[in-house]
Design a protein around this motif. Sequence first.
Motif, PDB file in Angstrom:
ATOM      1  N   GLY A   1      24.799  53.774  20.265  1.00  0.00           N
ATOM      2  CA  GLY A   1      25.492  54.983  19.869  1.00  0.00           C
ATOM      3  C   GLY A   1      26.975  54.838  19.599  1.00  0.00           C
ATOM      4  N   ILE A   2      27.563  53.666  19.824  1.00  0.00           N
ATOM      5  CA  ILE A   2      28.974  53.496  19.483  1.00  0.00           C
ATOM      6  C   ILE A   2      29.129  53.084  18.018  1.00  0.00           C
ATOM      7  N   LEU A   3      28.001  52.880  17.327  1.00  0.00           N
ATOM      8  CA  LEU A   3      28.024  52.450  15.928  1.00  0.00           C
ATOM      9  C   LEU A   3      27.498  53.562  15.021  1.00  0.00           C
ATOM     10  N   PRO A   4      27.986  53.628  13.769  1.00  0.00           N
ATOM     11  CA  PRO A   4      27.398  54.560  12.799  1.00  0.00           C
ATOM     12  C   PRO A   4      25.906  54.273  12.628  1.00  0.00           C
ATOM     13  N   ASN A   5      25.139  55.299  12.275  1.00  0.00           N
ATOM     14  CA  ASN A   5      23.672  55.170  12.221  1.00  0.00           C
ATOM     15  C   ASN A   5      23.196  54.015  11.352  1.00  0.00           C
ATOM     16  N   SER A   6      23.748  53.891  10.147  1.00  0.00           N
ATOM     17  CA  SER A   6      23.256  52.858   9.232  1.00  0.00           C
ATOM     18  C   SER A   6      23.553  51.454   9.749  1.00  0.00           C
TER      19      SER A   6
ATOM     20  N   ARG B   1      18.348  70.075  46.366  1.00  0.00           N
ATOM     21  CA  ARG B   1      18.539  69.985  47.811  1.00  0.00           C
ATOM     22  C   ARG B   1      20.009  69.880  48.224  1.00  0.00           C
ATOM     23  N   VAL B   2      20.833  69.249  47.375  1.00  0.00           N
ATOM     24  CA  VAL B   2      22.213  68.981  47.771  1.00  0.00           C
ATOM     25  C   VAL B   2      23.114  70.170  47.461  1.00  0.00           C
ATOM     26  N   LYS B   3      24.191  70.286  48.213  1.00  0.00           N
ATOM     27  CA  LYS B   3      25.143  71.382  48.029  1.00  0.00           C
ATOM     28  C   LYS B   3      26.409  70.897  47.332  1.00  0.00           C
ATOM     29  N   GLU B   4      26.225  70.076  46.322  1.00  0.00           N
ATOM     30  CA  GLU B   4      27.346  69.614  45.513  1.00  0.00           C
ATOM     31  C   GLU B   4      26.850  69.369  44.101  1.00  0.00           C
ATOM     32  N   THR B   5      27.791  69.290  43.179  1.00  0.00           N
ATOM     33  CA  THR B   5      27.466  69.094  41.767  1.00  0.00           C
ATOM     34  C   THR B   5      28.131  67.819  41.265  1.00  0.00           C
ATOM     35  N   THR B   6      27.352  66.949  40.652  1.00  0.00           N
ATOM     36  CA  THR B   6      27.899  65.731  40.049  1.00  0.00           C
ATOM     37  C   THR B   6      28.294  66.026  38.606  1.00  0.00           C
ATOM     38  N   LEU B   7      29.488  65.596  38.248  1.00  0.00           N
ATOM     39  CA  LEU B   7      29.979  65.678  36.874  1.00  0.00           C
ATOM     40  C   LEU B   7      30.322  64.267  36.422  1.00  0.00           C
ATOM     41  N   LEU B   8      29.728  63.831  35.315  1.00  0.00           N
ATOM     42  CA  LEU B   8      29.996  62.507  34.766  1.00  0.00           C
ATOM     43  C   LEU B   8      30.610  62.668  33.383  1.00  0.00           C
ATOM     44  N   ILE B   9      31.713  61.968  33.150  1.00  0.00           N
ATOM     45  CA  ILE B   9      32.333  61.952  31.828  1.00  0.00           C
ATOM     46  C   ILE B   9      32.372  60.515  31.345  1.00  0.00           C
ATOM     47  N   TYR B  10      31.703  60.268  30.236  1.00  0.00           N
ATOM     48  CA  TYR B  10      31.689  58.943  29.624  1.00  0.00           C
ATOM     49  C   TYR B  10      32.497  59.000  28.331  1.00  0.00           C
ATOM     50  N   GLN B  11      33.567  58.223  28.282  1.00  0.00           N
ATOM     51  CA  GLN B  11      34.475  58.208  27.129  1.00  0.00           C
ATOM     52  C   GLN B  11      34.394  56.856  26.434  1.00  0.00           C
ATOM     53  N   GLN B  12      34.144  56.868  25.118  1.00  0.00           N
ATOM     54  CA  GLN B  12      34.034  55.605  24.378  1.00  0.00           C
ATOM     55  C   GLN B  12      35.357  54.853  24.407  1.00  0.00           C
ATOM     56  N   GLN B  13      35.262  53.554  24.653  1.00  0.00           N
ATOM     57  CA  GLN B  13      36.442  52.701  24.643  1.00  0.00           C
ATOM     58  C   GLN B  13      36.838  52.375  23.202  1.00  0.00           C
ATOM     59  N   GLU B  14      38.120  52.295  22.950  1.00  0.00           N
ATOM     60  CA  GLU B  14      38.595  52.039  21.599  1.00  0.00           C
ATOM     61  C   GLU B  14      38.473  50.555  21.251  1.00  0.00           C
ATOM     62  N   GLY B  15      38.387  50.289  19.923  1.00  0.00           N
ATOM     63  CA  GLY B  15      38.337  48.913  19.445  1.00  0.00           C
ATOM     64  C   GLY B  15      37.046  48.221  19.824  1.00  0.00           C
ATOM     65  N   LEU B  16      37.137  46.907  20.014  1.00  0.00           N
ATOM     66  CA  LEU B  16      35.986  46.123  20.448  1.00  0.00           C
ATOM     67  C   LEU B  16      35.541  46.627  21.816  1.00  0.00           C
ATOM     68  N   SER B  17      34.287  47.020  21.930  1.00  0.00           N
ATOM     69  CA  SER B  17      33.881  47.786  23.102  1.00  0.00           C
ATOM     70  C   SER B  17      32.467  47.444  23.538  1.00  0.00           C
ATOM     71  N   SER B  18      32.241  47.518  24.853  1.00  0.00           N
ATOM     72  CA  SER B  18      30.899  47.361  25.399  1.00  0.00           C
ATOM     73  C   SER B  18      30.267  48.718  25.672  1.00  0.00           C
ATOM     74  N   GLY B  19      30.923  49.791  25.218  1.00  0.00           N
ATOM     75  CA  GLY B  19      30.341  51.116  25.399  1.00  0.00           C
ATOM     76  C   GLY B  19      31.354  52.143  25.847  1.00  0.00           C
ATOM     77  N   TYR B  20      31.069  52.761  26.991  1.00  0.00           N
ATOM     78  CA  TYR B  20      31.839  53.898  27.473  1.00  0.00           C
ATOM     79  C   TYR B  20      32.413  53.634  28.862  1.00  0.00           C
ATOM     80  N   LYS B  21      33.540  54.269  29.139  1.00  0.00           N
ATOM     81  CA  LYS B  21      34.137  54.223  30.472  1.00  0.00           C
ATOM     82  C   LYS B  21      33.728  55.473  31.227  1.00  0.00           C
ATOM     83  N   LYS B  22      33.268  55.282  32.458  1.00  0.00           N
ATOM     84  CA  LYS B  22      32.770  56.411  33.250  1.00  0.00           C
ATOM     85  C   LYS B  22      33.824  56.937  34.212  1.00  0.00           C
ATOM     86  N   GLN B  23      33.882  58.275  34.315  1.00  0.00           N
ATOM     87  CA  GLN B  23      34.591  58.941  35.411  1.00  0.00           C
ATOM     88  C   GLN B  23      33.598  59.866  36.090  1.00  0.00           C
ATOM     89  N   GLU B  24      33.577  59.827  37.401  1.00  0.00           N
ATOM     90  CA  GLU B  24      32.610  60.619  38.167  1.00  0.00           C
ATOM     91  C   GLU B  24      33.336  61.569  39.100  1.00  0.00           C
TER      92      GLU B  24
END
Length: 327
Positions: free
Chosen positions: A223-228, A76-99
Motif C-alpha cells: 500500500g505504500i506504492l501506487p496501484n499499477s 472486556r477491557v475498560k480502555e481504548t487502544t488507538l493506533l496511528i500508522y504514518q507512512q515514512q517519507e522517501g525510501l521506506s519499509s512502510g509505516y511508523k506506529k504510534q500507540e
Amino acid sequence: MNKFFCANNSRELEEDMIGTATKYETYILVECPTPWGYEAFNSKWVPDNLKVLVTEVEKKKLPMRFLLIANDETHRVKETTLLIYQQQEGLSSGYKKQEFKLPNIELVAGVINKWLAGITSNYEVENHITRDILICTHGSHDQCCARYGNPFYFHGQKSIDDLQLENVRMWRSSHFGGHRFAPTMIDLPQGRYYGRLDQNSFMAILTHQGNIEELLKVYRGCGILPNSLQVLERELMLQLGWDWFNYQLKGKILEQSLDNNTILSELSFGKPGEDLYTYQAKLIKDNLKTKSLKSSCNAEREVVFVKYTVANLWLISHKVVTTSSLV
C-alpha cells in the motif's frame, strides 16, 4: 441474505488480485466494540465528536483511512487502544506506529486532533508489538467479510498462538476495500494487503518461509506504492524471495499513455546501509486478466478492473554503499 457472493464470483473468474492494495499516507485505527453498522463510524459505540472528526477529514479528502478494530478482549477491557500508522517519507519499509491507551473512546477525537496539530499526548505508550494484522470481518458492510473473514480470524488467532508469536497482534477490522477477495488482510507496519487467505498461506506470511510463489494466489500489493506499480513490486518479490520483505521501497510513475494502456514506472529498493537498486519497467494493460465483475455482493452493475503486466524490466542504477559513504 443475498445469494450472490462477490468473493465466490471473483474466484470463479480467476481475478488476479495484484494492484488492489489501497494507498494511504495514514491509518487511524480505533478500538471499538462490535457490532458495527454499514458505515462503521455511524455505529452506536462511536461518540459524536469522533463522527464529526471523521466527516471533516473525509470532506477535506486527506489521504487518511479511519478504521474500527476489535479483538476478543475489546468487550472486556475498560480502555481504548488507538493506533496511528504514518507512512515514512522517501525510501521506506512502510509505516511508523504510534500507540495510545485511553480510558474511554470519548477521548479518541481529542488525541487525534492533537496529533494532527503536532502536539504530544500523555496517553502515548510503547510496547513490544511489531506487527498488527487486520482481518476484515465487517459483515454488515458486505456479507462475504462475515462469511469468510470471521472464521479466518478465529483460526488465524490460533495460528499466532500456536507459533507463540508475541510480537504479532491480530484485530477484526471494519471495511478497508476488496470484499470480493475475502478473507482479506492488511499486515502493518509494512502495509501489505492479502486476500483469499487460508491457514497455509497465512503461516507462510507470518513466518516468511515456504515457497514464495504461493503469494501469487493471495498477494494484493504493498500500500505504500501506487496501484499499477504493485505488479512490478510483485515481480521483483518473486525474483528475490522472502528476503524482499527486508527491503525499503520507493516507487513512482514516470509516464502514462492517454488511454492508460501503457505505463513507465520506476522502483528503488535497498536495505539500510546496503546497496541501492533502481529498476524501471514498462507496464502494459493485460487484456486477458482485465475483468468485468461486481465489486461487492450488493453492487448493482459490473465494473471493469484493469490489470497490468510487466512487459520489460531493466536495471538503471546500482549505487554501491561503501564504508566511507556511511561516515
